[in-house]
Write an enzyme that holds these catalytic residues in place. Structure first.
Site, PDB file in Angstrom:
ATOM      1  CG  ASP A  19      35.718  47.386  48.825  1.00 44.95           C
ATOM      2  OD1 ASP A  19      36.536  47.873  49.611  1.00 44.95           O
ATOM      3  OD2 ASP A  19      35.525  47.830  47.681  1.00 44.95           O
ATOM      4  CG  HIS A  60      33.393  47.824  43.371  1.00 47.96           C
ATOM      5  ND1 HIS A  60      33.172  48.634  42.285  1.00 47.96           N
ATOM      6  CD2 HIS A  60      33.957  48.613  44.306  1.00 47.96           C
ATOM      7  CE1 HIS A  60      33.579  49.864  42.545  1.00 47.96           C
ATOM      8  NE2 HIS A  60      34.069  49.873  43.766  1.00 47.96           N
ATOM      9  CD  GLU A  76      39.711  49.328  48.980  1.00 41.81           C
ATOM     10  OE1 GLU A  76      39.077  50.250  49.522  1.00 41.81           O
ATOM     11  OE2 GLU A  76      39.920  49.288  47.752  1.00 41.81           O
ATOM     12  CD  GLU A 130      34.781  50.631  50.843  1.00 43.46           C
ATOM     13  OE1 GLU A 130      33.700  50.479  50.232  1.00 43.46           O
ATOM     14  OE2 GLU A 130      35.784  51.145  50.320  1.00 43.46           O
ATOM     15  CG  HIS A 170      41.247  51.610  45.130  1.00 40.47           C
ATOM     16  ND1 HIS A 170      40.530  51.724  46.299  1.00 40.47           N
ATOM     17  CD2 HIS A 170      40.396  51.948  44.123  1.00 40.47           C
ATOM     18  CE1 HIS A 170      39.297  52.140  46.016  1.00 40.47           C
ATOM     19  NE2 HIS A 170      39.187  52.269  44.704  1.00 40.47           N
TER      20      HIS A 170
END
Length: 382
Positions: A288, A307, A286, A342, A256
């Site tokens: 983002d 993030h 992951e 994401e 994550h």
């Protein structure tokens, strides 16, 4: 020894790296004529022996040992009132600084320590007793104690409050009834009890020496142990013949916020973290992804990874994919790498992502056709 401007040249056959938890590594090279293999053998022996010893220490005592090593800065093997206050705060039992001396003196007196002994400081074993006392006195009835009473009864046959449970009761009332482990036998229980009796716990006062019984503290230790893991350890055994089912039917080692090196609000993002995650066994990583700027000359969108809505630094989506391509080039037989995207990008940036994925990964990228979207996912072998 070969040197360049006085600096020894790197020799891979004499080099090795120590990888620490987190993102730190220590790269070393032995002197010319030194025995790298002997050093590696010694280091591996230390790690192996530590692993064996670690499973014989309860989680609380192990945590206390880690904290103790930090708090006992002068290596005196004792801690004074100030250090004890820091230790208590580190295990989330908050004590104001002005109360350190009073708490220290009160506990030392309960141990029956004389004035000169109190002045010398508390030993680690005495602090283990403190940990148990703090934990015991914090609750009127600990939740695990209530669970213990519910399953095995609050009172024993002699009408005394239950402090231990027999192997038969553990098997019938807990393993087979509550856990549903119908195939468990008394031999299994005795093996469990044997390991629990070897375990160093904070419960000094109620230590059970009878091999056919365990205390409520030992029961709690079992609940938190790998032996009671919800994951079936048999599933950890790898067999190539088992890799033929759809990907969705497997437990997959995942990461994550893979890009972060530290704090998720103000930390740095790094492409290197993806490589480290892959080398540590992760196969689902992951990203983002957000709209970045545009190329100064071509005007093409530049997707970035960070993030969102924080002060973490930004890295290029393209650089991450290039790092993955290098890993695949070095490990062509690896099982599938799964990118958990994401996606916060607008359509032009999404198109840029798709272009970069296809141009960098080429035929290594799995692109489903229309028919496969309606059926099961491909297997790891496929």
């Amino acid at each position: 020894m070969s040197k360049n401007n006085g600096i020894p040249l790197l020799d891979e056959k004499r080099s090795f790296s120590l990888i620490f938890r987190g993102a730190k590594t220590l790269d070393l090279m032995v002197d010319e004529g030194g025995d790298r293999e002997q050093i590696l053998y010694i280091l591996n022996s230390i790690v192996t022996e530590y692993g064996r010893a670690k499973v014989k220490v309860g989680n609380e005592v192990l945590l206390l040992r880690y904290v103790w090593n930090d708090v006992d800065r002068d290596d005196s093997n004792t801690i004074n009132e100030k250090e004890m206050g820091e230790l208590l705060n580190r295990i989330n039992f908050q004590v104001k600084e002005k109360n350190h001396k009073a708490v220290y003196e009160q506990f030392a007196r309960t141990l029956g320590l004389r004035k000169e002994q109190r002045k010398a400081g508390l030993t680690f074993d005495q602090c283990v007793t403190l940990l148990h006392k703090t934990k015991r006195d914090t609750w009127q009835v600990k939740p695990v104690t209530q669970l213990f009473f519910d399953m095995f009864g609050q009172f024993m046959n002699n009408n005394k409050v239950r402090k231990k449970v027999s192997a038969n009761s553990f098997l019938n009332n807990f393993l087979q009834t509550v856990q549903g482990e119908k195939n468990r036998t008394l031999n299994d229980v005795m093996e469990i009890f044997g390991k629990l009796h070897e375990l160093e716990l904070a419960d000094v006062a109620n230590h059970i020496t009878q091999p056919n019984y365990i205390s409520s503290e030992q029961f709690e230790a079992y609940l938190l142990s790998r032996g009671n893991d919800i994951f079936n350890p048999e599933r950890e055994r790898f067999s190539k013949s088992d890799m033929t089912k759809p990907l969705s039917e497997y437990w997959i080692n995942s990461s994550h916020n893979t890009y972060l090196t530290g704090h998720q609000l103000t930390g740095l993002s790094s492409v290197e973290m993806y490589t480290k995650a892959l080398y540590r066994g992760c196969r689902c990583i992951e990203l983002d992804i957000w709209d970045g700027g545009k190329d100064e000359f071509l005007g093409t969108p530049i997707p970035v990874v960070y993030h969102g809505h924080t002060m973490t630094s930004k890295i290029l989506f393209e650089d991450i994919i290039k790092a993955l391509q290098v890993f695949l080039m070095l490990h062509p037989k690896t099982y599938p790498l799964i990118l958990s995207l994401e996606n916060h990008c607008s359509l032009p940036y999404q198109q840029a992502m798709a272009t970069q994925l296809k141009s960098i990964l080429g035929n290594q990228l799995y692109v489903p056709d229309e028919s496969s979207l309606k059926g099961p996912l491909p297997s790891p072998l496929q």
